[in-house]
Design a protein around this motif. Structure first.
Motif, PDB file in Angstrom:
ATOM      1  N   VAL A  40      18.538 -45.530  -1.592  1.00 25.59           N
ATOM      2  CA  VAL A  40      19.804 -45.491  -2.366  1.00 25.59           C
ATOM      3  C   VAL A  40      20.393 -46.865  -2.405  1.00 25.59           C
ATOM      4  O   VAL A  40      19.743 -47.912  -1.550  1.00 25.59           O
ATOM      5  CB  VAL A  40      20.712 -44.498  -1.677  1.00 25.59           C
ATOM      6  N   SER A  41      21.220 -47.009  -2.905  1.00 31.77           N
ATOM      7  CA  SER A  41      21.984 -48.358  -3.097  1.00 31.77           C
ATOM      8  C   SER A  41      22.867 -48.532  -2.040  1.00 31.77           C
ATOM      9  O   SER A  41      23.424 -47.595  -1.466  1.00 31.77           O
ATOM     10  CB  SER A  41      22.814 -48.600  -4.550  1.00 31.77           C
ATOM     11  N   ARG A  43      25.912 -49.251  -2.336  1.00 35.20           N
ATOM     12  CA  ARG A  43      27.252 -48.946  -2.832  1.00 35.20           C
ATOM     13  C   ARG A  43      27.276 -47.252  -2.604  1.00 35.20           C
ATOM     14  O   ARG A  43      28.281 -47.031  -2.278  1.00 35.20           O
ATOM     15  CB  ARG A  43      27.363 -49.203  -4.057  1.00 35.20           C
ATOM     16  N   THR A  44      26.173 -46.738  -2.536  1.00 37.32           N
ATOM     17  CA  THR A  44      25.918 -45.328  -2.476  1.00 37.32           C
ATOM     18  C   THR A  44      26.472 -44.907  -0.829  1.00 37.32           C
ATOM     19  O   THR A  44      27.099 -44.039  -0.490  1.00 37.32           O
ATOM     20  CB  THR A  44      24.543 -44.620  -2.658  1.00 37.32           C
ATOM     21  N   ARG A  47      30.034 -45.255  -0.581  1.00 38.42           N
ATOM     22  CA  ARG A  47      30.839 -44.101  -1.102  1.00 38.42           C
ATOM     23  C   ARG A  47      30.613 -42.986  -0.267  1.00 38.42           C
ATOM     24  O   ARG A  47      31.787 -42.327   0.169  1.00 38.42           O
ATOM     25  CB  ARG A  47      30.110 -43.889  -2.590  1.00 38.42           C
ATOM     26  N   ALA A  54      29.873 -37.750  -3.638  1.00 41.36           N
ATOM     27  CA  ALA A  54      28.729 -38.193  -3.936  1.00 41.36           C
ATOM     28  C   ALA A  54      27.719 -36.882  -3.843  1.00 41.36           C
ATOM     29  O   ALA A  54      28.025 -35.826  -3.573  1.00 41.36           O
ATOM     30  CB  ALA A  54      28.270 -39.380  -2.866  1.00 41.36           C
ATOM     31  N   ASN A  58      21.751 -37.802  -2.038  1.00 36.82           N
ATOM     32  CA  ASN A  58      21.844 -38.917  -1.308  1.00 36.82           C
ATOM     33  C   ASN A  58      22.491 -39.067   0.083  1.00 36.82           C
ATOM     34  O   ASN A  58      22.114 -39.501   0.959  1.00 36.82           O
ATOM     35  CB  ASN A  58      22.978 -39.925  -2.120  1.00 36.82           C
TER      36      ASN A  58
END
Length: 116
Positions: A40-41, A43-44, A47, A54, A58
């Motif tokens: 995942v990123s 940023r994920t 979050r 979310a 994820n």
């Protein structure tokens, strides 16, 4: 903090995010390393740890990357079918839930019938 039914959705998300961050930090992993391992990123991950809504997928990826996917089994254990239900349904597990059956109207007081 214990998660209870009295907490708001936002408070629950924030607590889960803090717990995820504590697990990550206890393993000495950066957010970027967790993001790479989970696919995942970054940023994920941020979050999730901030308690921002979310996708569940994820969270599952991050838990798997941290080696804590088994925590979901504790959260929602697999309950076997109720033995009484199996007997009543001749071995077939319940497939649907039915809405509650309305209670009958309260009975009128009994009388002899000759009162006027």
């Amino acid at each position: 903090m214990t998660i209870t039914h009295l907490m708001t959705d936002e408070a629950v998300l924030a607590e889960l995010g803090q717990r995820l961050a504590r697990v990550r930090l206890s393993q000495g992993i950066t957010q970027e390393q967790l993001a790479d391992a989970a696919g995942v990123s970054k940023r994920t991950v941020q979050r999730l740890e901030d308690g921002t809504p979310a996708q569940l997928a994820n969270l599952i990826r991050c838990l798997r990357a941290l080696g804590r996917l088994d925590a979901l089994d504790v959260m929602l254990p697999s309950d076997g079918p109720n033995p009484i239900d199996l007997l009543e349904r001749r071995g077939h597990p319940r497939q649907r839930a039915r809405p509650g059956v309305a209670e009958p109207a309260p009975a009128k007081p009994w009388t002899w019938g000759d009162e006027q």
